[in-house]
Design a protein around this motif. Structure first.
Motif, mmCIF file in Angstrom:
data_model
loop_
_atom_site.group_PDB
_atom_site.id
_atom_site.type_symbol
_atom_site.label_atom_id
_atom_site.label_comp_id
_atom_site.label_asym_id
_atom_site.label_seq_id
_atom_site.Cartn_x
_atom_site.Cartn_y
_atom_site.Cartn_z
ATOM 1 N N SER A 92 -50.938 1.501 13.786
ATOM 2 C CA SER A 92 -51.218 2.327 14.964
ATOM 3 C C SER A 92 -52.707 2.630 15.071
ATOM 4 O O SER A 92 -53.276 2.608 16.159
ATOM 5 C CB SER A 92 -50.410 3.616 14.896
ATOM 6 N N LYS A 93 -53.343 2.885 13.943
ATOM 7 C CA LYS A 93 -54.792 3.148 13.955
ATOM 8 C C LYS A 93 -55.557 1.898 14.387
ATOM 9 O O LYS A 93 -56.535 1.997 15.125
ATOM 10 C CB LYS A 93 -55.260 3.611 12.581
ATOM 11 N N VAL A 148 -54.448 -0.537 16.324
ATOM 12 C CA VAL A 148 -54.240 -0.739 17.756
ATOM 13 C C VAL A 148 -55.036 0.282 18.565
ATOM 14 O O VAL A 148 -55.642 -0.061 19.581
ATOM 15 C CB VAL A 148 -52.742 -0.686 18.110
ATOM 16 N N SER A 149 -55.069 1.523 18.114
ATOM 17 C CA SER A 149 -55.849 2.545 18.823
ATOM 18 C C SER A 149 -57.321 2.167 18.848
ATOM 19 O O SER A 149 -57.997 2.331 19.866
ATOM 20 C CB SER A 149 -55.669 3.909 18.166
ATOM 21 N N SER A 150 -57.822 1.664 17.736
ATOM 22 C CA SER A 150 -59.213 1.222 17.700
ATOM 23 C C SER A 150 -59.439 0.041 18.634
ATOM 24 O O SER A 150 -60.458 -0.024 19.330
ATOM 25 C CB SER A 150 -59.603 0.843 16.274
ATOM 26 N N VAL A 187 -57.795 -0.619 21.379
ATOM 27 C CA VAL A 187 -57.783 -0.126 22.756
ATOM 28 C C VAL A 187 -59.042 0.686 23.052
ATOM 29 O O VAL A 187 -59.721 0.460 24.059
ATOM 30 C CB VAL A 187 -56.511 0.705 23.020
ATOM 31 N N ASN A 188 -59.372 1.641 22.174
ATOM 32 C CA ASN A 188 -60.505 2.541 22.427
ATOM 33 C C ASN A 188 -61.858 1.844 22.355
ATOM 34 O O ASN A 188 -62.749 2.147 23.149
ATOM 35 C CB ASN A 188 -60.501 3.699 21.419
ATOM 36 N N GLN A 203 -61.021 6.973 29.931
ATOM 37 C CA GLN A 203 -60.654 8.170 29.180
ATOM 38 C C GLN A 203 -61.120 9.449 29.885
ATOM 39 O O GLN A 203 -60.532 10.506 29.704
ATOM 40 C CB GLN A 203 -61.243 8.106 27.774
ATOM 41 N N GLN A 209 -54.566 5.587 28.422
ATOM 42 C CA GLN A 209 -55.005 4.940 27.198
ATOM 43 C C GLN A 209 -53.884 4.957 26.156
ATOM 44 O O GLN A 209 -53.654 3.951 25.472
ATOM 45 C CB GLN A 209 -56.237 5.662 26.656
ATOM 46 N N ASN A 210 -53.160 6.045 26.044
ATOM 47 C CA ASN A 210 -52.040 6.118 25.109
ATOM 48 C C ASN A 210 -50.894 5.203 25.533
ATOM 49 O O ASN A 210 -50.199 4.639 24.684
ATOM 50 C CB ASN A 210 -51.547 7.562 24.962
ATOM 51 N N ASP A 224 -51.876 1.826 24.365
ATOM 52 C CA ASP A 224 -51.622 1.760 22.921
ATOM 53 C C ASP A 224 -50.149 1.450 22.656
ATOM 54 O O ASP A 224 -49.808 0.571 21.860
ATOM 55 C CB ASP A 224 -51.954 3.095 22.239
ATOM 56 N N ILE A 230 -48.459 -1.872 20.811
ATOM 57 C CA ILE A 230 -47.673 -1.711 19.585
ATOM 58 C C ILE A 230 -46.255 -2.237 19.805
ATOM 59 O O ILE A 230 -45.708 -2.965 18.964
ATOM 60 C CB ILE A 230 -47.660 -0.243 19.121
#
Length: 134
Positions: free
Chosen positions: A31-32, A34-36, A38-39, A56, A80-81, A84, A88
């Motif tokens: 998850s981290k 994928v968040s990175s 995306v962000n 954002q 953004q979420n 994510d 995932i």
């Protein structure tokens, strides 16, 4: 109480619970990542495409009596979420499809050809002879 603790110990020591715990830990790390992704990669690329718009920062401000503390609906963070989550979910779907394809291959390899007994062969021949006589 001893019976409860014994049952809990049996449950906790089973391989499925340990596998699930490992999956949760790996899922958190994934998850981290994928968040990175995306962000730090996708959203800046979308920002360039959309004309330096930071997704954002998208929000709706609702005016209140106190102008220093307006109510904000941060729908950019929500978008953004959602991205994510979609990434995932797609990765998990693809991993499960891959695992299922391996399981199907193993099942086809494991299934031996049916063994036909001598009696079945003889009965088949008798059946065929009776069909010819009719």
């Amino acid at each position: 109480m001893k019976k409860f603790l014994k049952e809990f110990k049996e449950f906790a020591v089973k391989g499925n619970v340990i596998d699930m715990a490992v999956g949760v830990i790996i899922g958190g790390a994934f998850s981290k990542i994928v968040s990175s992704l995306v962000n730090d990669i996708l959203m800046p690329a979308f920002s360039v495409v959309l004309g330096n718009l930071n997704i954002q920062d998208l929000k709706v401000v609702i005016a209140t009596a106190d102008p220093e503390a307006p109510i904000q609906i941060l729908y950019g963070v929500f978008l953004q979420n959602v991205i994510d989550f979609i990434i995932i979910a797609l990765c998990i779907f693809m991993a499960i499809r891959l695992i299922n394809s391996f399981k199907k291959k193993e099942e086809t390899k494991e299934a031996p050809a049916p063994v036909i007994s001598k009696e079945e062969i003889l009965l088949t021949e008798i059946r065929d002879l009776l069909k010819e006589k009719r």
